[in-house]
Design a protein around this motif. Structure first.
Motif, PDB file in Angstrom:
ATOM      1  N   GLU A  52       5.622   9.182   3.177  1.00  0.00           N
ATOM      2  CA  GLU A  52       4.516   8.624   3.257  1.00  0.00           C
ATOM      3  C   GLU A  52       4.297   7.525   4.314  1.00  0.00           C
ATOM      4  N   HIS A  53       5.468   7.418   4.885  1.00  0.00           N
ATOM      5  CA  HIS A  53       5.712   6.220   6.024  1.00  0.00           C
ATOM      6  C   HIS A  53       4.717   6.319   7.058  1.00  0.00           C
ATOM      7  N   GLN A  57       2.653  15.845  -7.113  1.00  0.00           N
ATOM      8  CA  GLN A  57       2.785  14.575  -6.840  1.00  0.00           C
ATOM      9  C   GLN A  57       1.929  14.343  -5.593  1.00  0.00           C
ATOM     10  N   ARG A  94       6.110   4.769  -7.074  1.00  0.00           N
ATOM     11  CA  ARG A  94       6.421   5.646  -7.882  1.00  0.00           C
ATOM     12  C   ARG A  94       8.066   6.226  -7.914  1.00  0.00           C
ATOM     13  N   SER A  95       8.635   6.177  -7.126  1.00  0.00           N
ATOM     14  CA  SER A  95      10.017   6.512  -7.038  1.00  0.00           C
ATOM     15  C   SER A  95      10.875   5.682  -7.955  1.00  0.00           C
ATOM     16  N   THR A 139      -1.750  12.988  -5.916  1.00  0.00           N
ATOM     17  CA  THR A 139      -2.213  11.889  -6.484  1.00  0.00           C
ATOM     18  C   THR A 139      -1.868  10.543  -5.655  1.00  0.00           C
ATOM     19  N   LEU A 140      -1.587  10.841  -4.452  1.00  0.00           N
ATOM     20  CA  LEU A 140      -0.980   9.592  -3.669  1.00  0.00           C
ATOM     21  C   LEU A 140      -1.979   9.002  -2.697  1.00  0.00           C
ATOM     22  N   SER A 141      -1.957   7.667  -2.392  1.00  0.00           N
ATOM     23  CA  SER A 141      -3.194   7.291  -1.815  1.00  0.00           C
ATOM     24  C   SER A 141      -2.902   7.460  -0.142  1.00  0.00           C
ATOM     25  N   ARG A 142      -1.823   7.902   0.094  1.00  0.00           N
ATOM     26  CA  ARG A 142      -1.242   8.178   1.422  1.00  0.00           C
ATOM     27  C   ARG A 142      -0.952   9.754   1.727  1.00  0.00           C
ATOM     28  N   LEU A 150       8.873  11.876  -1.196  1.00  0.00           N
ATOM     29  CA  LEU A 150       7.576  11.385  -0.782  1.00  0.00           C
ATOM     30  C   LEU A 150       7.411   9.919  -0.377  1.00  0.00           C
ATOM     31  N   ALA A 151       8.230   9.123  -0.766  1.00  0.00           N
ATOM     32  CA  ALA A 151       8.361   7.632  -0.614  1.00  0.00           C
ATOM     33  C   ALA A 151       8.720   7.669   0.751  1.00  0.00           C
ATOM     34  N   ALA A 179       9.618  12.286  -5.991  1.00  0.00           N
ATOM     35  CA  ALA A 179       9.199  11.012  -5.612  1.00  0.00           C
ATOM     36  C   ALA A 179       9.891  10.413  -4.390  1.00  0.00           C
ATOM     37  N   GLY A 231       0.563  -1.337  -0.110  1.00  0.00           N
ATOM     38  CA  GLY A 231      -0.030   0.129  -0.026  1.00  0.00           C
ATOM     39  C   GLY A 231       0.921   1.294  -0.125  1.00  0.00           C
ATOM     40  N   LEU A 232       2.151   1.180  -0.384  1.00  0.00           N
ATOM     41  CA  LEU A 232       2.935   2.419  -0.699  1.00  0.00           C
ATOM     42  C   LEU A 232       3.323   2.836  -1.943  1.00  0.00           C
ATOM     43  N   ASP A 233       2.200   3.450  -2.077  1.00  0.00           N
ATOM     44  CA  ASP A 233       2.377   4.154  -3.971  1.00  0.00           C
ATOM     45  C   ASP A 233       3.394   4.939  -3.908  1.00  0.00           C
ATOM     46  N   ALA A 234       3.965   5.863  -3.159  1.00  0.00           N
ATOM     47  CA  ALA A 234       4.766   6.775  -3.272  1.00  0.00           C
ATOM     48  C   ALA A 234       6.307   6.078  -3.582  1.00  0.00           C
ATOM     49  N   HIS A 235       6.264   4.756  -2.702  1.00  0.00           N
ATOM     50  CA  HIS A 235       7.399   3.985  -3.019  1.00  0.00           C
ATOM     51  C   HIS A 235       7.584   3.359  -4.312  1.00  0.00           C
ATOM     52  N   ILE A 248       8.825   5.866 -11.638  1.00  0.00           N
ATOM     53  CA  ILE A 248       9.149   7.018 -12.631  1.00  0.00           C
ATOM     54  C   ILE A 248      10.434   7.084 -13.149  1.00  0.00           C
TER      55      ILE A 248
END
Lengths: 432, 432
Positions: free
Chosen positions: B261-262, B288, A422-423, B291-294, B257-258, B254, A416-420, A426
């Protein structure tokens, strides 16, 4: 008189379990006092150190100065007898040689995909060494704590030692010089630990604090942990001697008493397969106690915590030894190698009848700072590894990233870690 | 919006120091509650585990059973998608290969005098792995914590994981199977830590407990420390990205943000030598975030703890990076090797523009359990070394003892330890 535990008796397991969980230390709750001292040193710096030293150590640091000067160390070396200096130098040389073998090597490599991976070791930038004052001020401990730091390449090793009544043991200062300590401050207690952790006008902060101390020092180390690293909090010392009947009982008694004389919480345990030998050792202990300068301490700790465990055969001592997980373990038997391979938990093992534990305290070359209170089940003695830290290194190019990206993106999404995700994605020019 | 710190401004040192000492964690004082739970588990064993699980996790362990059965793990594996299983297996293979290189070697040797010296490494007998429940239940963390234990040769690896509402994340069970975990119990919180440390009717005690957890788990680990070993107490995660202007601002955003988001305490820091690039990254972060779920978590931690540090030149970033001592450090610059050698304090370094930190979270092969909150100044990431301990070995014959005895006796007497001196001298047939 120590207690006897006999493996052949029906209640052995119950009594042995109870013996294992005996507490040998009463830790006073000094946390509130220590917290106030630490806060005060953080606020007032050197002025707080001067105040506490006047109160606790009866020393006027405003006039003596916090830092021990080079000419004072010169004088201490001159005041130390030549044979002690020679012994310290021999010990230092042996300790340094042995510890040099412990220095971990960097490991940087490329795997089959071309991914660069690695572990790189660097020394801690600055280390503080606490040395107790008074009768527990041991030059051998200075060598044992400071030399592995020197071997590790720690650029700055700072020693603090309380100067009770204005005096620091000259042999301690001589040992510090031999061990290459960079700075020495005559301050002790929780205030010294606070100064090392947070710094004052005179004492620059360190990254890690090591060394033994009383309940206040131990509590202070626990409280500053996180701000700095700390070594283990050592408990009272202990020895386990596994001995057959072909030993001289006097030798084994001497080894048990060497441990017992340390302090009231020290513990000496004899495991033997021969009742008559056990009784002979017990009598030898009583005889030798009469001629010791620290006989009161030794007699008390032997009475309170000493034990003689009678086993059916020597092999039966192994599971017991692994549960005891002694700081020091002597194998005084005809075939020590037969037992050696079965020992999993011990701080240090002394092999054969001619290796008394005391050799390891001073001159063997190995470290005498070892895990106590059964912690050898999960921890090790002090070594060069305590003064270095490892940084992992990862290096990918576009190809390696393309190869590993799908699995990384899958796992990131599954967590569930979308930004992970994307990093990684991308960088594949496939968008976010 | 993150804060900006500019090296060229007069108050930089002051602001940077304040930034360094920002606390990102409020640790609730849960010690009293945790102590009561631990005492209860020690007294009542399984019955206490069942009661607390009913109360905190809404699960009836009396009927479900404490231990997760093999067929439940089979079912979890079947319920996990093939691509996730494949990704976990690839990750496991890479982690295992990398960690196998960390296994320390025994070093047994004789010195010039014929003294036998050595270091022998043995695996910890049994390790407990705490895995959080709910959304923080990460299969990747199971691999990272369990595989180094397997590589170290730990015979028994026990996993505990709370089954909130009766459910354990199937991917976590699948990861445990892949990592060779020996036993799994569906229990969490301080009660699980107590069970691992002291044992119950069903759960045999372990010697060391590792793995992340909430404030209750962390407090429980601190309280049982001594009875068992523990790993570090991890704080919120952080990344430091050193980037020049020739990066795609979206890639760097990105990466920031990764990390962000933690959780709300996570910290993302950009160090750059180009103001316009820093501004471009800042704008990319804002874009960005939408568009993130978290996005709520990421936005909040970026606003509270994020920072963009503008330095005069890239070399100036080195002393700052060493003071920050980040858990994760990315070197997204044209010549990363020029910076790499100057970094002393970092948990892990990710070299070059194509090595996002996330690769290290999942699939690089190195461990993702790394020192947080500036503790990379004195500690290292999780490794095989955390699952082994070293025993030193010393072996002397009569000749070696005769050679080393005088120095040992001198030092023992100088420290006032007569029984120590006697334990050596008595073996020389010169009496006590």
């Amino acid at each position: 008189m120590a207690i006897w535990l006999e493996q052949a008796s029906g209640d052995f397991e119950e009594r042995f379990s109870a013996f294992l969980s005996t507490k040998r230390e009463v830790s006073d709750d000094v946390n509130a006092v220590v917290k106030a001292i630490i806060d005060d040193v953080r606020t007032r710096g050197d002025a707080a150190l001067i105040d506490y030293s006047a109160r606790f150590d009866k020393v006027d640091l405003a006039s003596a100065g916090l830092r021990v000067r080079e000419e004072e160390i010169d004088a201490a070396v001159a005041a130390t007898s030549a044979d002690v200096l020679d012994a310290l130098r021999l010990a230092a040389e042996r300790i340094e040689k042995h510890h040099a073998r412990q220095m971990p090597k960097d490991d940087l490599y490329e795997d089959a995909l071309g991914v660069g991976l690695g572990s790189r070791w660097t020394a801690v930038d600055a280390v503080g060494l606490y040395v107790p004052g008074g009768t527990a001020s041991y030059p051998s401990s200075v060598l044992m704590n400071a030399l592995p730091a020197k071997v590790a390449g720690v650029p700055r090793v700072v020693m603090v030692v309380p100067a009770g009544g204005g005096v620091v043991n000259p042999a301690v200062l001589a040992a510090a010089r031999i061990a290459g300590v960079s700075e020495i401050y005559r301050v002790g207690g929780a205030q010294a630990v606070a100064a090392l952790a947070y710094g004052t006008e005179t004492i620059a902060p360190v990254a890690k604090i090591v060394g033994p101390g009383n309940a206040y020092v131990a509590a202070a180390k626990r409280q500053v942990f996180g701000q700095v690293g700390i070594d283990m909090i050592a408990g009272p010392s202990e020895v386990l001697v596994i001995a057959d009947r072909d030993n001289n009982p006097d030798w084994i008694a001497a080894d048990l008493l060497a441990q017992a004389e340390h302090d009231l919480g020290a513990q000496s345990i004899l495991v033997t397969n021969d009742r008559a030998f056990g009784e002979a050792v017990e009598q030898a202990v009583e005889r030798q106690l009469k001629t010791l300068s620290r006989s009161q301490t030794a007699a008390q700790s032997w009475a309170d915590f000493g034990a003689i465990i009678l086993v059916k055969d020597l092999a039966s001592s192994l599971p017991l030894a692994n549960r005891i997980a002694a700081e020091h373990l002597e194998l005084a038997v005809a075939d020590p190698d037969a037992l050696l391979s079965g020992i999993r938990n011990a701080g240090a093992i002394f092999v054969g009848r001619h290796t008394p534990e005391v050799i390891g305290d001073y001159i063997g070359g190995s470290n005498h700072v070892l895990p106590t209170a059964r912690s050898a089940r999960f921890s090790s003695g002090l070594s060069v590894l305590d003064y270095v830290k490892r940084t992992s290194i990862l290096r990918l190019g576009p190809e390696q990233l393309a190869a590993l990206a799908p699995a990384a993106i899958t796992l990131a999404h599954s967590e569930g870690l979308d930004a992970h995700a994307r990093s990684v994605s991308i960088r594949l020019n496939r968008g976010g």
